[in-house]
Design a protein around this motif. Structure first.
Motif: not given
Length: 465
Positions: A71, A75, A162, A199, A206
């Motif tokens: 991950s 990223t 998150n 975003r 994410n």
């Protein structure tokens, strides 16, 4: 010159812990220059592959460690590629700083929320309303308090928001703030708007809402029946203030306008349209969507009552929404109506009554200024009376169709006397000719095929001759 980029993971073996594990380290290299970072992952060195730069094996621990490292790699690679598209001078330090949120250009959650609210506020009166702005301010305040209560933070980097953060905020709203489901959903919906903005501006890569669904419970929206509206219309009030509030409420029942749109209504919005009749032509403040409504006699009489009595081109003496609702509760008590009278109830009632009286849902949606017909379906309630009327019309149409489809044999049968009709089915002619028997014979006949009808008629006529 071609840019080179690489991420390497290795073990810091000289820093072994008491449980035998050692920390995993990371190295970002761009064009030969590198920086190190700590993924905050510890591992047993016996299951580490130096060549592969990851753990080896099929255990759960191995899979979890490799998932974290993969991950990070994905990223950071995305950050590097985005930087390459925007800048010519990309360094390993920039990639690291953006990933860990230490870059001075990294936006925090409350910073972005504040900016969004400021932009929103500047559009009030143009395409946004004050009430909508206040709702976003309220959500920002809830998020700010949540950060203090849950994480002891004054703010948080957007990259650190998150799924767990979203989930915890949902629980916080329901437990600490004691909000019901739909109020919680509204706050979550507004927070989601901020994360979409994050975003779109590439502050995050994410979507923390990817596995979270904003859920609203279905609400049974109230409305007034035509009989209840007429009770309010005909009531004589002792005070002028109650009479005025009643008039404006009834006006909304016959136009479907929301409080803010009635408040904004001016003489210039009352115009003669293509059909030579008066229409209300305005734009909804909430959505900036055009709303054109034919002016019914009841609504016109209310406008005429207050014509030329108000300043600045106003057409109705409207109070604040809070005061209007307070007086409406008093009106409900005086009129003996056991419903929670609010100004918005008038809008619901307009949608319901127009649909009940046969106005198409497309026309109702247009008059209400809705952007989506599904919204109209939520507002409008189809009453049992409407269902009954619709089914009666349907039954009538079925009967008309049956009559239209009668054959020549049916017409011959219907010309026969009841006695001869009974003879067709070999019923004794001396039986009583009551309505039930007549209905029975008719049903028996129309359930036959054309061939069976022809055969029975031939036999009947042969017997007669």
């Amino acid at each position: 010159m071609k840019s080179t980029f690489n991420i390497l993971f290795y073990l810091k073996r000289n820093n072994q812990k008491q449980n035998g594990t050692v920390p995993v380290m990371g190295r970002i290299t761009v064009n030969g220059h590198y920086v190190q970072f700590t993924p905050k992952v510890d591992i047993n060195p016996e299951i580490w592959s130096v060549k592969a730069g990851k753990a080896i094996g099929r255990t759960k621990d191995v899979q979890e460690v490799n998932a974290i490292l993969d991950s990070i790699r994905v990223t950071m690679t995305k950050i590097y590629r985005d930087l390459r598209e925007r800048e010519s001078d990309v360094t390993a330090e920039k990639v690291k700083n953006i990933f860990f949120g230490t870059d001075e250009n990294v936006m925090t959650l409350l910073q972005l929320f504040t900016k969004y609210n400021e932009d929103f506020k500047s559009m009030i009166g143009i395409s946004k309303s004050m009430s909508s702005y206040q709702k976003y301010v309220s959500t920002k305040n809830r998020v700010e308090q949540f950060l203090k209560d849950k994480y002891k933070l004054s703010d948080i980097a957007l990259k650190d928001v998150n799924y767990l953060f979203i989930h915890d905020f949902d629980i916080y709203l329901k437990t600490v703030c004691r909000y019901p489901q739909n109020s919680t959903a509204k706050h979550m919906q507004r927070l989601k708007t901020i994360m979409i903005l994050a975003r779109n501006n590439e502050y995050i890569y994410n979507d923390p809402f990817a596995k979270y669904k904003v859920h609203f419970d279905r609400v049974d929206r109230g409305y007034l029946t035509l009989e209840e509206i007429e009770i309010i219309m005909e009531k004589k009030f002792k005070t002028k203030r109650l009479e005025q509030v009643r008039d404006i409420f009834i006006f909304s029942c016959y136009t479907g306008l929301a409080y803010v749109d009635v408040s904004n209504l001016r003489e210039k919005n009352i115009r003669t349209s293509f059909d030579g009749k008066l229409w209300i032509m305005t734009k909804r403040q909430k959505t900036n969507i055009q709303s054109n409504i034919p002016l019914l006699d009841v609504a016109k009489q209310i406008l005429d009552k207050y014509a030329d009595t108000l300043p600045d081109g106003k057409v109705l003496p409207i109070l604040t929404n809070q005061k209007m609702n307070a007086y409406l509760k008093e009106i409900g008590d005086v009129c003996g109506i056991d419903k929670n009278l609010t100004f918005h109830l008038a809008r619901h009632s307009f949608a319901t009554l127009t649909l009940t009286k046969g106005v198409s849902i497309e026309s109702v949606s247009k008059m209400l200024g809705h952007t989506n017909i599904k919204t109209t379906q939520i507002y409008a309630k189809i009453t049992d009376n409407k269902i009954s009327d619709d089914m009666a019309i349907f039954a009538q149409k079925l009967e008309e169709k049956k009559i239209k489809q009668k054959s020549n044999l049916d017409e011959i049968f219907e010309c026969l006397s009841l006695g001869k009709q009974m003879a067709v089915f070999n019923f004794p002619v001396d039986l009583p000719n009551d309505s039930e028997r007549i209905k029975l014979i008719s049903n028996m006949w129309y359930n036959l095929s054309e061939k069976e009808k022809s055969s029975l008629l031939l036999k009947a006529f042969e017997n007669v001759s």
